[in-house]
Design an enzyme around this catalytic site. Structure first.
Site, short mmCIF file in Angstrom:
data_model
loop_
_atom_site.label_atom_id
_atom_site.label_comp_id
_atom_site.label_asym_id
_atom_site.label_seq_id
_atom_site.Cartn_x
_atom_site.Cartn_y
_atom_site.Cartn_z
N CYS A 83 -26.31 59.55 -19.31
CA CYS A 83 -26.87 59.13 -18.03
C CYS A 83 -27.48 60.33 -17.32
CB CYS A 83 -25.83 58.44 -17.16
SG CYS A 83 -24.89 59.53 -16.10
N GLU A 84 -28.62 60.10 -16.71
CA GLU A 84 -29.32 61.25 -16.14
C GLU A 84 -28.72 61.70 -14.81
OE1 GLU A 84 -33.37 59.99 -15.80
OE2 GLU A 84 -33.10 59.17 -13.79
N HIS A 85 -27.84 60.91 -14.24
CA HIS A 85 -27.24 61.32 -12.97
C HIS A 85 -26.06 62.25 -13.14
CE1 HIS A 85 -29.02 57.24 -11.77
NE2 HIS A 85 -29.83 58.18 -11.37
N HIS A 86 -25.32 62.08 -14.23
CA HIS A 86 -24.11 62.87 -14.43
C HIS A 86 -24.08 63.60 -15.76
CE1 HIS A 86 -23.07 59.48 -11.72
NE2 HIS A 86 -22.48 60.43 -11.03
N GLN A 124 -30.02 53.16 -17.91
CA GLN A 124 -30.07 52.05 -18.85
C GLN A 124 -31.26 51.12 -18.58
OE1 GLN A 124 -26.28 50.08 -19.45
NE2 GLN A 124 -27.30 48.20 -20.09
N HIS A 152 -20.56 52.94 -19.33
CA HIS A 152 -20.96 54.24 -18.77
C HIS A 152 -19.72 55.05 -18.42
CE1 HIS A 152 -25.33 53.38 -17.97
NE2 HIS A 152 -24.88 52.20 -18.37
N CYS A 154 -19.54 57.68 -16.79
CA CYS A 154 -19.52 58.18 -15.41
C CYS A 154 -18.90 57.15 -14.48
CB CYS A 154 -20.93 58.56 -14.94
SG CYS A 154 -22.10 57.21 -14.90
ZN LIG Z 1 -23.93 58.39 -14.39
#
Ligand SMILES: [Zn+2]
Length: 191
Positions: A83-86, A124, A152, A154
């Site tokens: 995931c690009e956020h975490h 996603q 996910h 995260c």
């Molecule tokens: Zn994430």
């Protein structure tokens, strides 16, 4: 990414070392000596998609399909992404279907397209529409359907801590979007 701006492997290893130090570790102790190298190499693998053009996988097609115009579906394509956020893994399965118009591809190519987009930093929703959009653009079929189900980390291993929760996304084009019967057939095929 522009390869002229790409940091070196040594710089990437140095960055991992910085995170170890910042986290309170001693990167020079025995167990961690090789860790920056291993982590850089791991990211090289899991971000390999940036150096792949997924459209190329779909260039080789077969035209002798003898008027086959039904749904072709590849189910349960397992994938791992980040995931690009975490930068934490999300893992799951993709189901990819299309209705050919004159041309078909080898089915393994659909799995390769999924992998090429999975091996990048992703969300996603975008990954789902990128896979559908690429197949639609290159093969110009009568419809494309992509469903992705993923867990996910995260969300399950940190933050709200909800183990077992999975997310489902879908992208539909052409007949899968306009024809309820075709769409229903697809969803029953992937059940
Ligand atoms: Zn994430």
């Amino acid at each position: 990414m522009n390869s002229a701006n790409r940091p070196t492997r040594e710089e990437a290893e140095q960055a991992v070392r910085t995170i170890l130090l910042w986290g309170g570790e001693n990167p020079d102790r025995d167990g961690l000596i090789e860790t920056p190298k291993r982590v850089a190499k791991m990211y090289e693998e899991i971000l390999a998609g940036y150096h792949i053009d997924p459209k190329e996988y779909l260039q080789k097609t077969f035209g002798e399909i003898d008027k086959y115009d039904e749904v072709i579906v590849l189910r349960d394509i397992s994938f791992e992404s980040l995931c690009e956020h975490h930068m934490m893994p999300f893992v799951g399965k993709a189901h990819v279907a299309y209705i050919p118009d004159k041309r078909v591809v080898g089915i393994s190519k659909l799995a390769r397209v999924v992998d090429a987009f999975a091996k990048r930093l992703q969300i996603q929703e975008r990954m789902t529409s990128e896979i559908a959009g690429t197949i639609n653009e290159v093969l110009q079929p009568r419809g494309v359907a992509v469903v992705i189900e993923a867990v996910h980390q995260c969300m399950t291993n940190r933050g709200v801590h909800k183990p077992g929760v999975s997310m489902q996304t879908s992208a539909l084009t052409g007949l899968f979007r306009t024809n309820p019967q075709t769409r229903a057939e697809f969803f029953s095929l992937i059940k």
